[in-house]
Design a protein around this motif. Structure first.
Motif, mmCIF file in Angstrom:
data_model
loop_
_atom_site.group_PDB
_atom_site.id
_atom_site.type_symbol
_atom_site.label_atom_id
_atom_site.label_comp_id
_atom_site.label_asym_id
_atom_site.label_seq_id
_atom_site.Cartn_x
_atom_site.Cartn_y
_atom_site.Cartn_z
ATOM 1 N N LEU A 75 30.413 -57.919 -32.149
ATOM 2 C CA LEU A 75 29.558 -58.780 -31.336
ATOM 3 C C LEU A 75 28.902 -59.887 -32.154
ATOM 4 N N GLY A 76 29.263 -59.987 -33.437
ATOM 5 C CA GLY A 76 28.776 -61.088 -34.266
ATOM 6 C C GLY A 76 27.535 -60.785 -35.066
ATOM 7 N N GLY A 77 27.114 -59.504 -35.135
ATOM 8 C CA GLY A 77 25.921 -59.145 -35.880
ATOM 9 C C GLY A 77 26.225 -58.736 -37.313
ATOM 10 N N GLN A 78 25.186 -58.265 -38.001
ATOM 11 C CA GLN A 78 25.305 -57.816 -39.387
ATOM 12 C C GLN A 78 24.867 -56.354 -39.469
ATOM 13 N N THR A 79 25.614 -55.541 -40.193
ATOM 14 C CA THR A 79 25.255 -54.134 -40.320
ATOM 15 C C THR A 79 25.461 -53.630 -41.745
ATOM 16 N N ARG A 80 24.664 -52.616 -42.072
ATOM 17 C CA ARG A 80 24.869 -51.847 -43.290
ATOM 18 C C ARG A 80 24.886 -50.377 -42.893
ATOM 19 N N LEU A 81 25.733 -49.591 -43.535
ATOM 20 C CA LEU A 81 25.911 -48.188 -43.160
ATOM 21 C C LEU A 81 25.458 -47.278 -44.285
ATOM 22 N N LEU A 82 24.612 -46.299 -43.948
ATOM 23 C CA LEU A 82 24.225 -45.234 -44.870
ATOM 24 C C LEU A 82 24.841 -43.951 -44.345
ATOM 25 N N SER A 83 25.787 -43.386 -45.102
ATOM 26 C CA SER A 83 26.512 -42.213 -44.632
ATOM 27 C C SER A 83 27.094 -41.480 -45.838
ATOM 28 N N ALA A 84 28.004 -40.532 -45.571
ATOM 29 C CA ALA A 84 28.666 -39.779 -46.635
ATOM 30 C C ALA A 84 30.095 -39.467 -46.218
ATOM 31 N N VAL A 85 31.035 -39.543 -47.171
ATOM 32 C CA VAL A 85 32.435 -39.189 -46.950
ATOM 33 C C VAL A 85 32.902 -38.328 -48.111
ATOM 34 N N GLU A 89 41.611 -38.513 -48.547
ATOM 35 C CA GLU A 89 42.300 -39.630 -47.887
ATOM 36 C C GLU A 89 41.500 -40.172 -46.705
ATOM 37 N N HIS A 90 40.912 -39.266 -45.913
ATOM 38 C CA HIS A 90 40.119 -39.717 -44.773
ATOM 39 C C HIS A 90 38.923 -40.555 -45.230
ATOM 40 N N GLY A 91 38.282 -40.122 -46.305
ATOM 41 C CA GLY A 91 37.143 -40.861 -46.823
ATOM 42 C C GLY A 91 37.530 -42.258 -47.291
ATOM 43 N N ARG A 92 38.671 -42.338 -47.971
ATOM 44 C CA ARG A 92 39.136 -43.650 -48.450
ATOM 45 C C ARG A 92 39.479 -44.566 -47.274
ATOM 46 N N LEU A 93 40.060 -43.999 -46.219
ATOM 47 C CA LEU A 93 40.369 -44.817 -45.036
ATOM 48 C C LEU A 93 39.099 -45.388 -44.409
ATOM 49 N N LEU A 94 38.066 -44.568 -44.340
ATOM 50 C CA LEU A 94 36.807 -45.031 -43.756
ATOM 51 C C LEU A 94 36.179 -46.134 -44.593
ATOM 52 N N LEU A 95 36.182 -45.979 -45.908
ATOM 53 C CA LEU A 95 35.604 -47.002 -46.780
ATOM 54 C C LEU A 95 36.402 -48.306 -46.722
ATOM 55 N N VAL A 111 31.341 -37.786 -51.778
ATOM 56 C CA VAL A 111 30.925 -36.463 -52.241
ATOM 57 C C VAL A 111 32.149 -35.648 -52.638
ATOM 58 N N PRO A 112 32.377 -35.419 -53.924
ATOM 59 C CA PRO A 112 33.519 -34.614 -54.366
ATOM 60 C C PRO A 112 33.413 -33.180 -53.835
ATOM 61 N N GLY A 113 34.557 -32.608 -53.483
ATOM 62 C CA GLY A 113 34.597 -31.223 -53.045
ATOM 63 C C GLY A 113 34.195 -30.985 -51.607
ATOM 64 N N ARG A 114 33.878 -32.021 -50.873
ATOM 65 C CA ARG A 114 33.521 -31.887 -49.449
ATOM 66 C C ARG A 114 34.533 -32.604 -48.574
ATOM 67 N N ARG A 115 34.767 -32.064 -47.367
ATOM 68 C CA ARG A 115 35.677 -32.692 -46.416
ATOM 69 C C ARG A 115 34.989 -33.852 -45.709
ATOM 70 N N THR A 116 35.708 -34.948 -45.563
ATOM 71 C CA THR A 116 35.223 -36.020 -44.696
ATOM 72 C C THR A 116 35.117 -35.473 -43.271
ATOM 73 N N ALA A 117 34.099 -35.867 -42.568
ATOM 74 C CA ALA A 117 33.835 -35.348 -41.231
ATOM 75 C C ALA A 117 34.964 -35.696 -40.256
ATOM 76 N N THR A 118 35.247 -34.753 -39.362
ATOM 77 C CA THR A 118 36.245 -34.985 -38.308
ATOM 78 C C THR A 118 35.678 -34.550 -36.962
ATOM 79 N N TYR A 119 36.177 -35.206 -35.922
ATOM 80 C CA TYR A 119 35.800 -34.887 -34.536
ATOM 81 C C TYR A 119 37.088 -34.768 -33.735
ATOM 82 N N THR A 120 37.324 -33.589 -33.159
ATOM 83 C CA THR A 120 38.550 -33.338 -32.406
ATOM 84 C C THR A 120 38.187 -33.081 -30.954
#
Length: 405
Positions: A75-85, A89-95, A111-120
């Motif tokens: 919509l033409g705005g500006q955003t910054r994201l605070l999150s964790a991956v 591979e999923h984390g790299r795709l998100l970044l 975060v090493p050793g943790r799974r990137t979040a998924t929603y099924t």
């Protein structure tokens, strides 16, 4: 009064800019997730099937926070994201996606050793949700220390939007920063269970629960689904007033699905009488087709895109509450079917945030959010391809001059 919004006419002397001002950046604190959405081929199938069905599965990038950020960017705005991956591979795709879209991601922890979040999620043939599994443990890694390590991202933000994927301690820390910096903070509960995390000592500027999540924020079970004469749940106004009185938030946006939304605010200013708003959505997004924006709605889909008709009316109460105002944005033409409900709530809040940081009054920003949610219902995935930088400006140019609707 009836306002018919169509890009075919413009108010006299109204500037013809193609987009809203960028406004201040929105800091999004919430989930970045990989979505897997399955739906049956049979469009007539409704509810649980209790057996396997022929259908299709779609994998897309999502997460409440990330979806909100992408919609604001579109919509033409500006955003910054605070999150964790996760460091996967999923984390790299998100970044990579954040970088490509222009979402600031310096505050996204790997975060090493943790799974990137998924929603099924499993949808029925009408696009309604049958059931879902959310693997979100990685967001437990977002702690107050994470917030303090990223204080630079709070600087210059015009709005902070949090989702319930963050823990209560992290949300408390964010609210403290919001208060000290004078930046309003919004909270999207995400689910009944996670809504409890939004109970804080300081009030949010706005919370956006559904009926069950609202009761969770008030630490009580949701009542039976008895409805009043107008179709809303019994006691809806009294429950909203209670949330304001208990300091949950200054504004409560209650989402009611096909019934629309109710905005409860701790003031009485603004519109006093009902007003009808009708947006010719097909015409509003036709510019995207004309400009040849890849991935947008096809001409056939555009022809079948229904209009968005809203009646805005005050909810009255038997008790006098001069300090509180509840405005119901009632859908006059509830949709018989949709393509996919995934991401509609995220688009509602994102459209509101984009309009609000561009200077719209909150009452008008709700219309912007409902428009974005409406478009999202007719696309596959969580973010509508038909969103563009000029969409809200085209709608805004049809608002009566000086009016809060």
């Amino acid at each position: 009064r009836r306002l018919v919004m169509s890009p075919g006419r413009r108010q006299p002397d109204e500037p013809s800019s193609s987009a809203l001002p960028k406004g201040a950046a929105v800091l999004i604190c919430g989930g970045a997730v990989v979505d897997c959405i399955a739906r049956p081929q049979d469009a007539m199938q409704r509810g649980s099937s209790r057996t396997s069905l022929i259908g299709s599965t779609m994998v897309k990038l999502g997460g409440v926070g990330r979806n909100i950020a992408e919609v604001i960017i579109k919509l033409g705005g500006q955003t910054r994201l605070l999150s964790a991956v996760g460091d996967d591979e999923h984390g790299r795709l998100l970044l990579q996606s954040c970088h490509r879209l222009g979402i600031g991601s310096n505050a996204v922890s790997v975060v090493p050793g943790r799974r990137t979040a998924t929603y099924t999620a499993l949808l029925d043939g009408t696009g309604e949700l049958v059931g879902a599994i959310a693997d979100m443990e990685i967001f437990d890694e977002i702690r107050p220390s994470t917030i303090h390590a990223n204080l630079a991202d709070f600087g210059g933000a015009g709005l902070i939007v949090c989702d319930g994927n963050l823990g209560a301690d992290a949300l408390r820390c964010i609210l403290e920063q919001s208060t000290s910096s004078g930046v309003p903070a919004w909270f999207e509960p995400v689910s009944v269970e996670k809504a409890l995390r939004g109970q804080q000592l300081r009030p949010w500027h706005l919370v956006s629960p559904n009926w069950d999540e609202l009761h969770s924020l008030l630490s009580r079970p949701s009542p039976s689904a008895a409805c009043s004469q107008n179709g809303l749940p019994e006691g809806v106004r009294e429950t909203l007033v209670e949330a304001l009185e208990k300091g949950v938030a200054e504004h409560v946006l209650l989402t009611m699905g096909p019934l629309g939304v109710v905005l409860a605010s701790a003031h009485r200013a603004g519109q006093s009488g009902p007003a009808d708003v009708e947006l010719n959505v097909a015409e509003l997004v036709s510019a995207v087709i004309t400009d040849g924006d890849g991935g947008a709605l096809s001409t056939h889909e555009l022809e079948h895109l229904p209009p968005l008709s809203i009646r805005m009316e005050a909810l009255e109460s038997s008790k006098e509450t001069r300090w509180c105002r509840c405005l119901w944005y009632r859908l006059l033409r509830p949709l018989e079917s949709v393509r996919d409900v995934t991401g509609a709530g995220d688009a509602l809040l994102a459209g509101m945030a984009r309009a609000f940081t561009a200077g719209w009054p909150l009452e008008e920003a709700v219309i912007a959010g409902m428009l974005c949610a409406h478009l999202t219902l007719f696309t596959d995935g969580a973010v509508a391809a038909s969103l563009d930088t000029g969409l809200l400006a085209r709608a805004k140019s049809m608002f009566p001059r000086g009016s809060r609707l």
